[in-house]
Design a protein around this motif. Structure first.
Motif, mmCIF file in Angstrom:
data_model
loop_
_atom_site.group_PDB
_atom_site.id
_atom_site.type_symbol
_atom_site.label_atom_id
_atom_site.label_comp_id
_atom_site.label_asym_id
_atom_site.label_seq_id
_atom_site.Cartn_x
_atom_site.Cartn_y
_atom_site.Cartn_z
ATOM 1 N N MET A 1 0.493 -1.207 -0.133
ATOM 2 C CA MET A 1 -0.197 0.251 0.049
ATOM 3 C C MET A 1 1.343 1.324 0.020
ATOM 4 O O MET A 1 1.798 1.133 0.864
ATOM 5 N N LYS A 2 0.211 2.464 -0.795
ATOM 6 C CA LYS A 2 1.174 3.467 -0.263
ATOM 7 C C LYS A 2 -0.227 4.739 -0.143
ATOM 8 O O LYS A 2 -0.659 4.552 -0.160
ATOM 9 N N LEU A 3 1.320 5.238 0.957
ATOM 10 C CA LEU A 3 0.384 6.579 1.716
ATOM 11 C C LEU A 3 0.602 7.749 1.021
ATOM 12 O O LEU A 3 2.109 7.817 1.352
ATOM 13 N N TYR A 4 -0.152 8.518 0.282
ATOM 14 C CA TYR A 4 1.050 9.955 -0.053
ATOM 15 C C TYR A 4 0.394 10.707 1.953
ATOM 16 O O TYR A 4 -0.446 10.784 2.147
ATOM 17 N N HIS A 5 1.724 11.327 1.970
ATOM 18 C CA HIS A 5 1.921 11.709 3.053
ATOM 19 C C HIS A 5 2.626 12.853 3.365
ATOM 20 O O HIS A 5 3.420 13.342 2.335
ATOM 21 N N SER A 6 2.505 14.050 4.249
ATOM 22 C CA SER A 6 2.860 14.666 4.911
ATOM 23 C C SER A 6 3.071 15.143 5.818
ATOM 24 O O SER A 6 2.208 14.626 6.854
ATOM 25 N N THR A 7 4.476 15.299 7.300
ATOM 26 C CA THR A 7 4.732 15.261 8.409
ATOM 27 C C THR A 7 4.157 16.448 9.234
ATOM 28 O O THR A 7 4.085 16.174 10.194
ATOM 29 N N THR A 8 3.526 17.441 8.386
ATOM 30 C CA THR A 8 3.103 18.662 8.633
ATOM 31 C C THR A 8 0.997 18.460 8.828
ATOM 32 O O THR A 8 0.407 19.172 9.211
ATOM 33 N N SER A 9 0.462 16.803 8.205
ATOM 34 C CA SER A 9 -0.493 17.110 7.850
ATOM 35 C C SER A 9 -1.229 16.529 8.945
ATOM 36 O O SER A 9 -1.016 15.126 9.399
ATOM 37 N N PRO A 10 -2.307 16.533 9.959
ATOM 38 C CA PRO A 10 -2.491 16.593 10.716
ATOM 39 C C PRO A 10 -4.336 15.351 10.288
ATOM 40 O O PRO A 10 -4.796 14.849 11.246
ATOM 41 N N TYR A 11 -4.526 15.630 8.931
ATOM 42 C CA TYR A 11 -5.209 14.356 8.502
ATOM 43 C C TYR A 11 -4.573 13.326 8.248
ATOM 44 O O TYR A 11 -4.886 11.910 8.612
ATOM 45 N N VAL A 12 -3.285 13.509 7.440
ATOM 46 C CA VAL A 12 -2.262 11.690 7.858
ATOM 47 C C VAL A 12 -2.158 11.909 8.742
ATOM 48 O O VAL A 12 -2.168 10.524 8.984
ATOM 49 N N ARG A 13 -1.810 12.531 9.901
ATOM 50 C CA ARG A 13 -1.262 12.029 11.057
ATOM 51 C C ARG A 13 -2.123 11.068 11.637
ATOM 52 O O ARG A 13 -2.021 9.887 12.252
ATOM 53 N N LYS A 14 -3.455 11.417 11.507
ATOM 54 C CA LYS A 14 -4.581 10.857 12.327
ATOM 55 C C LYS A 14 -4.734 8.702 11.681
ATOM 56 O O LYS A 14 -4.029 7.719 12.460
ATOM 57 N N VAL A 15 -4.149 8.776 10.070
ATOM 58 C CA VAL A 15 -3.615 7.900 9.411
ATOM 59 C C VAL A 15 -2.797 7.137 9.860
ATOM 60 O O VAL A 15 -2.592 5.948 10.575
ATOM 61 N N MET A 16 -1.335 8.066 10.301
ATOM 62 C CA MET A 16 -0.202 7.427 11.085
ATOM 63 C C MET A 16 -0.400 6.911 12.030
ATOM 64 O O MET A 16 -0.194 5.982 12.934
ATOM 65 N N VAL A 17 -1.141 7.766 13.084
ATOM 66 C CA VAL A 17 -1.862 6.990 14.449
ATOM 67 C C VAL A 17 -2.248 5.678 14.707
ATOM 68 O O VAL A 17 -2.019 4.749 15.170
ATOM 69 N N LEU A 18 -3.234 5.466 13.576
ATOM 70 C CA LEU A 18 -3.968 4.232 13.265
ATOM 71 C C LEU A 18 -3.367 2.854 13.191
ATOM 72 O O LEU A 18 -3.257 2.016 13.492
ATOM 73 N N VAL A 19 -2.271 3.502 11.547
ATOM 74 C CA VAL A 19 -1.733 2.868 11.806
ATOM 75 C C VAL A 19 -0.350 2.039 12.806
ATOM 76 O O VAL A 19 -0.294 -0.114 12.686
ATOM 77 N N ALA A 20 0.128 2.519 14.149
ATOM 78 C CA ALA A 20 1.235 2.663 14.872
ATOM 79 C C ALA A 20 -0.042 1.285 15.611
ATOM 80 O O ALA A 20 0.834 0.421 16.202
ATOM 81 N N GLU A 21 -1.401 2.602 16.201
ATOM 82 C CA GLU A 21 -1.960 1.418 17.365
ATOM 83 C C GLU A 21 -2.141 0.023 16.830
ATOM 84 O O GLU A 21 -2.974 -0.752 17.304
ATOM 85 N N ALA A 22 -3.001 0.097 14.811
ATOM 86 C CA ALA A 22 -3.513 -0.801 15.160
ATOM 87 C C ALA A 22 -2.085 -2.232 14.898
ATOM 88 O O ALA A 22 -2.667 -3.460 14.260
#
Ligand SMILES: N[C@@H](CCC(=O)N[C@@H](CS)C(=O)NCC(=O)O)C(=O)O
Length: 201
Positions: A1-22
């Motif tokens: 899977m590819k995730l289009y990403h930026s370290t400043t986007s809070p919407y991307v952060r939601k996804v990254m937190v879920l990825v880590a938690e899951a």
């Protein structure tokens, strides 16, 4: 899977937190940046809205909008961050509240950064902040029990929204009038999934 990403986007952060938690693996990050006036490297072929996050599955299927991506990944991993009804309806409403805070907060940043100074309209900016202030009041007055309950995506979204207020609107000092929310955020933001995804840039 590819995730289009930026370290400043809070919407991307939601996804990254879920990825880590899951504990999800196999997500390749592809940096993207752009604005409403210049899509830059935004993945417009995958998301015609030119926004991130956007996820492209291994079979080339594009999924976008953080809420949809989070729901998809949660279901793939069986993580349970979207609980069964009836709590689900509160989880989704809380996530929508947090995303609404983000929408107003991001628009304020675009207004200040992109719109030429002589065309800015302060009542519009303050109207965006008024939405955020009302939502923060609602979190403080009505949502603390839910926030203190079992981990779910509503909590993750609220934590990412508060983190973004600290990152881009710290002068508004949201903690002053929201002591219970501030205490909750202090504890939640210490989770490894949150410390690993702090905005940078
Ligand atoms: N509702 C969308 C909002 C995503 C969003 O606005 N992302 C910003 C980055 S923080 C963006 O891509 N902005 C570019 C633009 O609006 O053109 C979601 O939840 O994913």
């Amino acid at each position: 899977m590819k995730l289009y990403h930026s370290t400043t986007s809070p919407y991307v952060r939601k996804v990254m937190v879920l990825v880590a938690e899951a504990g999800i693996s196999g997500v390749e990050l592809v940096h993207a940046s752009g604005t409403p006036v210049d899509p830059g490297t935004m993945p417009v072929d995958h998301n015609p809205l030119g926004k991130i996050p956007a996820l492209v599955t291994d079979d080339g299927h594009a999924i976008y909008d953080s809420r949809v991506i989070c729901r998809y990944l949660d279901s793939l991993a069986g993580a349970g961050l979207y609980p069964a009804p009836p709590r689900l309806w509160d989880t989704l409403t809380l996530e929508a509240t947090a995303d609404g805070i983000l929408e107003a907060a991001v628009l304020m940043v675009y207004e200040a950064r992109i719109r030429p100074e002589d065309r800015r309209y302060d009542p519009w900016t303050e109207g965006q902040w008024a939405k955020i202030a009302r939502a923060l009041d609602a979190l403080e007055q009505r949502w603390m029990d839910h926030l203190e309950g079992p981990l779910d995506m509503g909590q993750v979204a609220v934590a990412c929204a508060l983190g973004y207020l600290d990152f881009r609107h710290s002068a508004r000092a949201w903690r002053a009038a929201h002591p219970d929310l501030a205490a909750w955020e202090a504890e939640f933001s210490a989770r490894p999934s949150m410390t690993a995804t702090q905005p940078v840039g």
